[in-house]
Scaffold this motif. Structure first.
Motif, PDB file in Angstrom:
ATOM      1  N   ASN A 152      18.162   5.141 -20.020  1.00 34.40           N
ATOM      2  CA  ASN A 152      17.829   4.195 -21.157  1.00 34.40           C
ATOM      3  C   ASN A 152      16.659   4.686 -22.094  1.00 34.40           C
ATOM      4  O   ASN A 152      15.795   5.514 -21.651  1.00 34.40           O
ATOM      5  CB  ASN A 152      17.162   2.958 -20.342  1.00 34.40           C
ATOM      6  N   VAL A 153      17.154   4.612 -23.257  1.00 37.96           N
ATOM      7  CA  VAL A 153      16.185   5.270 -24.280  1.00 37.96           C
ATOM      8  C   VAL A 153      14.829   4.769 -24.294  1.00 37.96           C
ATOM      9  O   VAL A 153      13.945   5.694 -24.859  1.00 37.96           O
ATOM     10  CB  VAL A 153      16.989   5.119 -25.642  1.00 37.96           C
ATOM     11  N   GLU A 154      14.680   3.325 -24.155  1.00 37.55           N
ATOM     12  CA  GLU A 154      13.132   3.004 -23.868  1.00 37.55           C
ATOM     13  C   GLU A 154      12.407   3.742 -22.730  1.00 37.55           C
ATOM     14  O   GLU A 154      11.184   4.028 -22.870  1.00 37.55           O
ATOM     15  CB  GLU A 154      13.187   1.483 -24.050  1.00 37.55           C
ATOM     16  N   VAL A 155      13.200   3.843 -21.758  1.00 38.30           N
ATOM     17  CA  VAL A 155      12.428   4.480 -20.509  1.00 38.30           C
ATOM     18  C   VAL A 155      12.273   6.027 -21.034  1.00 38.30           C
ATOM     19  O   VAL A 155      11.095   6.551 -20.538  1.00 38.30           O
ATOM     20  CB  VAL A 155      13.513   4.425 -19.398  1.00 38.30           C
ATOM     21  N   LEU A 156      13.171   6.487 -21.615  1.00 40.97           N
ATOM     22  CA  LEU A 156      12.868   7.850 -22.108  1.00 40.97           C
ATOM     23  C   LEU A 156      11.659   8.191 -22.836  1.00 40.97           C
ATOM     24  O   LEU A 156      10.894   9.091 -22.777  1.00 40.97           O
ATOM     25  CB  LEU A 156      14.174   8.527 -22.662  1.00 40.97           C
ATOM     26  N   LYS A 157      11.464   7.273 -23.949  1.00 39.97           N
ATOM     27  CA  LYS A 157      10.589   7.102 -24.739  1.00 39.97           C
ATOM     28  C   LYS A 157       9.165   7.243 -24.051  1.00 39.97           C
ATOM     29  O   LYS A 157       8.283   7.777 -24.353  1.00 39.97           O
ATOM     30  CB  LYS A 157      10.463   5.948 -25.704  1.00 39.97           C
ATOM     31  N   LYS A 158       8.965   6.364 -23.224  1.00 39.85           N
ATOM     32  CA  LYS A 158       7.982   6.211 -22.254  1.00 39.85           C
ATOM     33  C   LYS A 158       7.749   7.568 -21.350  1.00 39.85           C
ATOM     34  O   LYS A 158       6.533   7.923 -21.412  1.00 39.85           O
ATOM     35  CB  LYS A 158       8.031   5.212 -21.312  1.00 39.85           C
TER      36      LYS A 158
ATOM     37  N   GLU B 230      15.280  14.763 -19.162  1.00 41.21           N
ATOM     38  CA  GLU B 230      16.591  14.387 -18.925  1.00 41.21           C
ATOM     39  C   GLU B 230      17.130  13.047 -19.390  1.00 41.21           C
ATOM     40  O   GLU B 230      16.759  12.181 -18.865  1.00 41.21           O
ATOM     41  CB  GLU B 230      16.557  14.544 -17.171  1.00 41.21           C
ATOM     42  N   ILE B 231      17.945  13.317 -20.396  1.00 40.43           N
ATOM     43  CA  ILE B 231      18.379  12.077 -20.995  1.00 40.43           C
ATOM     44  C   ILE B 231      19.689  11.708 -20.244  1.00 40.43           C
ATOM     45  O   ILE B 231      19.996  10.470 -20.489  1.00 40.43           O
ATOM     46  CB  ILE B 231      18.735  12.436 -22.494  1.00 40.43           C
ATOM     47  N   MET B 232      20.495  12.507 -19.341  1.00 43.98           N
ATOM     48  CA  MET B 232      21.493  11.959 -19.025  1.00 43.98           C
ATOM     49  C   MET B 232      22.238  12.992 -17.904  1.00 43.98           C
ATOM     50  O   MET B 232      21.805  14.104 -17.832  1.00 43.98           O
ATOM     51  CB  MET B 232      22.693  12.491 -20.262  1.00 43.98           C
TER      52      MET B 232
ATOM     53  N   GLU C   4      24.416   8.787 -26.328  1.00 37.93           N
ATOM     54  CA  GLU C   4      24.737   7.710 -27.340  1.00 37.93           C
ATOM     55  C   GLU C   4      23.531   7.383 -28.219  1.00 37.93           C
ATOM     56  O   GLU C   4      23.598   6.937 -29.470  1.00 37.93           O
ATOM     57  CB  GLU C   4      25.547   6.204 -26.793  1.00 37.93           C
ATOM     58  N   ALA C   5      22.319   7.176 -27.728  1.00 39.53           N
ATOM     59  CA  ALA C   5      21.255   6.587 -28.369  1.00 39.53           C
ATOM     60  C   ALA C   5      20.478   7.851 -28.918  1.00 39.53           C
ATOM     61  O   ALA C   5      19.221   7.882 -29.041  1.00 39.53           O
ATOM     62  CB  ALA C   5      20.343   5.979 -27.366  1.00 39.53           C
TER      63      ALA C   5
ATOM     64  N   ASP D 138      21.115   4.330 -10.272  1.00 37.01           N
ATOM     65  CA  ASP D 138      20.160   3.320 -11.092  1.00 37.01           C
ATOM     66  C   ASP D 138      19.156   4.614 -11.835  1.00 37.01           C
ATOM     67  O   ASP D 138      17.902   4.470 -11.138  1.00 37.01           O
ATOM     68  CB  ASP D 138      19.627   2.345 -10.146  1.00 37.01           C
ATOM     69  N   LEU D 139      19.578   5.454 -12.446  1.00 37.10           N
ATOM     70  CA  LEU D 139      18.422   6.533 -12.865  1.00 37.10           C
ATOM     71  C   LEU D 139      17.262   5.891 -13.565  1.00 37.10           C
ATOM     72  O   LEU D 139      16.116   6.448 -13.482  1.00 37.10           O
ATOM     73  CB  LEU D 139      19.278   7.272 -14.100  1.00 37.10           C
ATOM     74  N   ASP D 140      17.468   4.762 -14.084  1.00 34.19           N
ATOM     75  CA  ASP D 140      16.154   4.162 -14.932  1.00 34.19           C
ATOM     76  C   ASP D 140      15.134   3.823 -14.135  1.00 34.19           C
ATOM     77  O   ASP D 140      13.818   3.636 -14.374  1.00 34.19           O
ATOM     78  CB  ASP D 140      16.587   2.896 -15.752  1.00 34.19           C
ATOM     79  N   ASN D 141      15.460   3.338 -12.915  1.00 34.80           N
ATOM     80  CA  ASN D 141      14.334   2.933 -11.815  1.00 34.80           C
ATOM     81  C   ASN D 141      14.503   3.834 -10.674  1.00 34.80           C
ATOM     82  O   ASN D 141      13.607   3.511  -9.685  1.00 34.80           O
ATOM     83  CB  ASN D 141      14.934   1.570 -11.279  1.00 34.80           C
TER      84      ASN D 141
END
Lengths: 637, 251
Positions: free
Chosen positions: A302-308, A277-279, A333-334, A252-255
């Motif tokens: 998640n791309v939104e998390v990365l933007k933040k 780190e995107i991936m 992919e994003a 669960d990388l996004d959290n």
């Protein structure tokens, strides 16, 4: 009088472990003062657990490493723990510390490492092993885990080299195998509760911690060897100690924790930028690549998390560059959405975007055109193998037409510099694979002259070839493969060089290659066993450290060390290992199965390519982790 | 619109060298949101220039840099915004807009004032300094020394470039101020207590003739060591420019 002093952090009072006299006489003294923007300040008296996190190389290298920053952030979220940092003192300071008896210290509190509960060392490359001993030496911690007493810090290790920790197993109390986000809280909880309840002793803790998934306590295992020198048995000494250590993966990388306020060093770090780190992981399955095997399954953030993250990191650090990090950014992919956002945001902020590991195609060229000066920048291809046959052997899915097409597009876009990365000494390499390297460079140069009319050329095209020598790594399909003698490596580099000089466009091509001596030592460490530890210790005694730095690498001292310890390095490097051989690292379950690796080794010999994870599942075994690319819509079995 | 920022540097940050300090401020300005202007092109850089480099280990209460701004901001707020993004050891003292008469910081520097303090345990004390002063400074017409730079080595006469040189005893205020700027003074045996002997120097600085305080001290003490081995610490008090009457005023 305690009240006043207790609240004040030692760094605020300007405490430094090194005296002015020492700091004035060493190079880049700001390496040793801590106090960077983003540094976490705690009062050591307020915590139960003190953790010193070490990258065993010089500050500028260590500070560039994302992994430490992630765990530094995560560990320090705990109220009962203070995680600090320590790096290898440069040889000038090393000498002074030895001569004057100055103990190694952590940057935050400037306190000696011997005051800490844990010394955690990240092992990113094999050539840092003598630096591990340097750190232990200067910290006054006995080299061998079995010689340590109750007051010595627990020495633990992590990072890619722990997938064969055996050559340095004697020096560590435990290793954590996998991604640190997963289990360190449990390790600290255990330590804390044993300390609080008074049940703590070094041996009791090590025994208990061995039950935590991913933890490997070398002293709790017995290794025996066959007459031919190979491992015959590797067994736990006690029935409660697991026979297999299973790699832990953060699904669960996004959290999971991310350093949104990373440290900002004063001394210019090798990577002087914020890193996104995107991936994690790579879908490609190149057979030489350990990271591509070890970090499966591919997991996209998640791309939104990365933007933040991007915004908060830029705000917090004031850095003027952001870099995307992954093994193969084009497979994220994003990426178009993320880059649109970053180009917009970074243009406003006058921040540069650095885009390593992008596949060269129309999309990436368009992006690069927006973020970099075409005249100055170069495009990079990593075909790794010169011939199509060799690229099939290594499963590198890049064809000559891909490269020429990419190069043509780039030349039309105004680029005139091309960098090419290859490996020499890949399994089954033939002379025609070597000569294919400069031939490919020549074709690219030719492509420039064919594409760009004479009157529109901005001088000559510049094609730079770099080769490194291949080192077989554990948990890759090439873990059975033999290496070559140093003289043979040199011969191969000369074949490339000679051929390059005879190319039609020789004047447009240049060639660089690495010296092979370090490669062979890396090969011994990569697939060595516990008997290598004595050699590393001997070499350190003789003065070897900073082996990753050409200017400090002393081949003669290493040769002497092997000889004096009665260890034959060729045993570890020169044999093609039989398919059924028991490897020193076989007790680790890294997720991919031995059957898959054996299949891939066989397919490489047959020059058969294996599709990437998105084209189709090849059954490597990683699906059991229950996420990532294995469960993307298009890849259901 | 150009503005001049004055700052002090001490604490552990005095071990951060000039180039690193420039990069530090570039980042600090981004963090604090000061609307600095940038050059054009793919790798825009901030319009920022420092008056004079400060050596590693040297503290200062008078450093200057000029920046170009995109828009006008309140000077007091600029100081506060910058200071809320500083590391311990660096503090912005003032922010003022430059007028037509102000040249740029780097080219207007004409002199620098220094306070030098003794580092203990090296056999140099107030009495010895006093005797050096009598012998080699007072009433001397020429003060010859070889000045080495990266490019050349030449003999120069320091006399016209040493504008002031005095020995004095630290009073309580100055002692306290220095102790707060160099909080590790005690562990390093720096003589920064009330009554300790200090040296005041006003030296030519900038493009015309730049005299480093250690060059003068080498002349005075006859020592040959590189400055990091010399037994005194250096603190820069201020950078100055010539005013209309030929005197010196703060940048």
């Amino acid at each position: 009088m305690g009240g006043y002093y207790k609240g004040a952090c030692s760094t605020m009072t300007g405490k430094l472990a090194l005296s002015d006299k020492v700091l004035m006489r060493v190079e880049k003294s700001a390496r040793y003062i801590g106090n960077e923007i983003g540094m976490i300040k705690k009062d050591p008296d307020d915590v139960l657990i003190r953790f010193a996190f070490c990258f065993p190389d010089v500050y500028e290298i260590g500070m560039s490493h994302l992994g430490i920053q992630i765990l530094y952030e995560m560990f320090n979220r705990r109220d009962d723990l203070y995680c600090e940092r320590v790096y290898s003192p440069w040889p000038d300071l090393h000498r002074i510390m030895k001569d004057e008896g100055i103990p190694l210290f952590a940057l935050e509190s400037q306190d000696p490492i011997s005051d800490f509960d844990f010394l955690g060392i990240t092992l990113q490359y094999e050539m840092c092993y003598t630096n591990v001993l340097q750190v232990l030496d200067l910290a006054r911690i006995p080299f061998h885990a079995t010689d340590r007493g109750e007051d010595d810090p627990i020495v633990c290790g992590g990072g890619p080299c722990t997938y064969n920790p055996e050559p340095i197993a004697d020096f560590f109390d435990f290793f954590f195998i996998g991604e640190g986000e997963t289990e360190y809280d449990h390790i600290f909880d255990l330590y804390g509760s044993m300390k609080r309840s008074g049940t703590y002793s070094r041996s009791a803790f090590l025994r208990e911690v061995s039950h935590i998934p991913g933890v490997y306590v070398p002293s709790l295992y017995e290794v025996s060897y066959n007459e031919d020198g190979t491992v015959s048995d590797f067994v736990p000494k006690f029935s409660d100690v697991p026979a297999t250590v299973v790699r832990q993966v953060e699904m669960d990388l996004d959290n999971s924790p991310y350093p949104e306020k990373p440290l900002v060093p004063y001394v210019q770090a090798t990577q002087d930028r914020v890193v996104l780190e995107i991936m994690r992981g790579c879908i490609r399955g190149c057979r030489f690549c350990q990271a591509g095997m070890l970090y499966r399954p591919t997991r996209q953030r998640n791309v939104e998390v990365l933007k933040k993250y991007a915004i908060s990191m830029l705000d917090a650090t004031g850095q003027d560059e952001i870099s995307l990090s992954s093994l193969s950014s084009s497979d994220y992919e994003a990426l178009p959405e993320l880059l649109d956002f970053l180009i917009d945001e970074c243009t406003k902020r006058k921040v540069n975007i650095s885009l390593p590991s992008l596949r060269i195609d129309a999309f990436s060229l368009d992006v690069m055109d927006k973020v970099a000066d075409v005249k100055k920048s170069s495009i990079t291809f990593a075909p790794e193998g010169g011939s199509q046959r060799m690229r099939d052997v290594i499963n590198k899915g890049l064809t000559v037409s891909d490269i020429l097409q990419g190069a043509t597009e780039a030349f039309k876009g105004g680029w005139t510099k091309v960098k090419l990365y290859f490996m020499l000494g890949l399994p089954g390499e033939r002379e025609e694979d070597m000569t294919a390297i400069p031939d490919l460079a020549d074709e690219i140069a030719m492509c420039y002259y064919d594409t760009i009319p004479k009157d529109q050329r901005n001088g000559r095209v510049r094609v730079t070839i770099s080769t490194s020598f291949f080192v077989p790594k554990p948990f890759t399909p090439f873990q059975w493969a033999p290496m070559e003698e140093a003289t043979e490596y040199k011969r191969r580099a000369h074949i490339v060089k000679d051929r390059m000089h005879s190319e039609h466009n020789a004047k447009s091509i240049s060639y660089q290659y690495h010296e092979p001596d370090v490669t062979l030592l890396e090969g011994v460490f990569a697939r060595g066993d516990r008997r290598i530890a004595a050699v590393i210790e001997k070499a350190y005694e003789k003065g070897c450290f900073f082996d990753a730095w050409t200017e400090f690498f002393h081949k003669d001292l290493w040769d002497q060390s092997f000889e004096e310890c009665g260890v034959d390095p060729d045993f570890y490097t020169m044999r093609e290992r039989p398919i059924e051989e028991k490897f020193p690292w076989d007790f680790i379950d890294c997720g991919i199965t031995r059957a898959f690796l054996e299949r891939e080794w066989k397919r490489s010999k047959e020059e058969v390519v294996t599709p990437n994870c998105r084209m189709g599942c090849s059954g490597c075994g990683i699906r059991k982790y229950g996420g990532g690319v294995c469960f993307e819509g298009k890849n259901k079995v | 619109m150009k503005a001049r920022i004055k700052f002090e540097k001490g604490g552990v940050l005095r071990y951060v060298g000039h180039l690193d300090m420039m990069r530090y401020f570039q980042k600090a300005i981004r963090r604090s949101g000061i609307p600095i202007s940038y050059s054009q092109g793919f790798h825009p850089h901030q319009h920022m220039s420092f008056a004079m480099p400060l050596g590693v280990g040297v503290s200062s209460e008078g450093e200057y840099m000029d920046i170009d701004l995109e828009e006008e901001i309140n000077p007091n707020k600029a100081v506060d915004d910058l200071n809320s993004h500083m590391a311990d050891g660096v503090r912005v003292i003032s922010f003022r807009y430059l007028t037509e008469e102000d040249g740029n910081a780097m080219s207007s520097v004409g002199a620098a004032s220094y306070f030098l303090y003794l580092k203990g345990g090296e056999g140099l004390d107030g009495d010895l300094l006093m005797s050096y002063k009598n012998e080699r400074f007072d009433g001397k017409d020429k003060m010859l020394i070889t000045k080495k730079t990266k490019k050349s080595e030449r003999e120069i006469d320091l006399k016209p470039f040493v504008y002031d040189f005095r020995l004095f005893e630290l009073d309580e205020d100055y002692s306290k101020k220095m102790q707060s700027l160099i909080p590790d003074y005690e562990t390093n045996d720096f003589r920064l207590n009330t009554g300790d002997m200090g040296i005041y120097l006003l030296l030519s600085a900038g493009s015309e003739e730049n005299i480093r305080p250690d060059l003068f001290m080498k002349y005075l003490t006859g020592r040959k060591e590189d400055w990091e081995y010399l037994p005194f610490g250096i603190h820069r008090i201020d950078l100055l420019k010539k005013d209309k009457d030929g005197g010196f005023v703060s940048l």
